[in-house]
Design a protein around this motif. Sequence first.
Motif, short mmCIF file in Angstrom:
data_model
loop_
_atom_site.label_atom_id
_atom_site.label_comp_id
_atom_site.label_asym_id
_atom_site.label_seq_id
_atom_site.Cartn_x
_atom_site.Cartn_y
_atom_site.Cartn_z
N GLN A 1 58.05 43.22 42.66
CA GLN A 1 57.08 43.02 43.75
C GLN A 1 55.66 42.97 43.18
O GLN A 1 54.85 42.12 43.57
CB GLN A 1 57.22 44.15 44.77
CG GLN A 1 56.40 43.97 46.02
CD GLN A 1 56.69 45.08 47.02
OE1 GLN A 1 57.18 46.15 46.69
NE2 GLN A 1 56.37 44.81 48.28
N ALA A 2 55.34 43.88 42.25
CA ALA A 2 54.02 43.88 41.63
C ALA A 2 53.81 42.61 40.80
O ALA A 2 52.72 42.02 40.81
CB ALA A 2 53.86 45.12 40.75
N ARG B 1 55.22 39.70 41.30
CA ARG B 1 55.05 38.60 42.26
C ARG B 1 53.61 38.56 42.77
O ARG B 1 52.99 37.50 42.85
CB ARG B 1 56.03 38.75 43.43
CG ARG B 1 55.90 37.66 44.49
CD ARG B 1 56.89 37.86 45.63
NE ARG B 1 58.27 37.84 45.20
CZ ARG B 1 58.97 36.74 44.93
NH1 ARG B 1 58.40 35.57 45.05
NH2 ARG B 1 60.24 36.82 44.54
N THR B 2 53.07 39.72 43.11
CA THR B 2 51.69 39.79 43.60
C THR B 2 50.73 39.28 42.53
O THR B 2 49.81 38.52 42.84
CB THR B 2 51.34 41.26 43.99
OG1 THR B 2 52.25 41.67 45.01
CG2 THR B 2 49.91 41.37 44.47
N LEU B 3 50.95 39.68 41.30
CA LEU B 3 50.12 39.20 40.18
C LEU B 3 50.17 37.67 40.08
O LEU B 3 49.13 37.01 39.99
CB LEU B 3 50.58 39.82 38.86
CG LEU B 3 49.95 39.24 37.59
CD1 LEU B 3 48.48 39.60 37.50
CD2 LEU B 3 50.72 39.72 36.37
N LEU B 4 51.38 37.11 40.11
CA LEU B 4 51.54 35.66 39.97
C LEU B 4 50.91 34.91 41.14
O LEU B 4 50.28 33.87 40.94
CB LEU B 4 53.00 35.28 39.81
CG LEU B 4 53.66 35.73 38.51
CD1 LEU B 4 55.12 35.31 38.48
CD2 LEU B 4 52.92 35.19 37.30
N LEU B 5 51.09 35.41 42.34
CA LEU B 5 50.51 34.75 43.52
C LEU B 5 48.98 34.75 43.44
O LEU B 5 48.33 33.78 43.81
CB LEU B 5 50.99 35.39 44.81
CG LEU B 5 52.48 35.16 45.13
CD1 LEU B 5 52.91 36.02 46.32
CD2 LEU B 5 52.74 33.69 45.40
N ALA B 6 48.41 35.83 42.92
CA ALA B 6 46.96 35.92 42.78
C ALA B 6 46.44 35.02 41.64
O ALA B 6 45.36 34.43 41.75
CB ALA B 6 46.53 37.36 42.54
N ALA B 7 47.23 34.91 40.58
CA ALA B 7 46.79 34.16 39.39
C ALA B 7 47.02 32.67 39.51
O ALA B 7 46.34 31.88 38.86
CB ALA B 7 47.50 34.69 38.15
N CYS B 8 48.00 32.28 40.31
CA CYS B 8 48.35 30.86 40.38
C CYS B 8 48.05 30.32 41.74
O CYS B 8 48.12 29.33 42.20
CB CYS B 8 49.83 30.67 40.04
SG CYS B 8 50.22 31.25 38.39
#
Length: 189
Positions: free
Chosen positions: A179-180, A182-189
């Motif tokens: 979950q963490a 995923r949050t990182l990837l959604l914010a970065a991409c």
Amino acid sequence: MNGTVLSVNGRRVVSDDEVIRAACHFFLRHGTIDMDGLAAAMCISRATLYRVTHGRDRLLSDVLWRLGDRMLGEARRRRTRSGVDGAIEVTHLFAEQLLASEPFRRFLAAEPDAASRILLTHTGRLTERVVVTQQEIFHEVGLDAASADTAYLYVRIIESALYAELVAGRSADLGVAEQAARTLLLAAC
């Protein structure tokens, strides 16, 4: 290790790759690498083994990388999604295999200090390899905007779950780490 071949006083020639292959088999059988036992199994001297490997930690690092890279390759082949879901899917498939690996679990339990050195520090050389591979996975799933820093943070998030027993003395919670991540990837991409 770079594929060099070692010959000592006309004795058996041993390549880095040959030692790593033999060490992988040894690790899978025993959940560790005993340098005396590996040297005996390979019919070489302990001194020759150390000359080729430059030490047990380095050999363990190379063995864990080779075995882990195989698992990652399998997870990459089994991936069915793209984008963030594809990256998480590869991670999940890999983590399932790693956490189910009896030799790996035995190693973590029996040698926590060596495991921490090799898996979690720069001297182990594993994180750097995994970060480069994670960047390749991001590219494969279409996350071309993900930077090297994003890959590093992603890997560290997942490692925090995979090695939770070493780091915090608690059981792995891959769901929270995913979950963490995923949050990182959604914010970065």
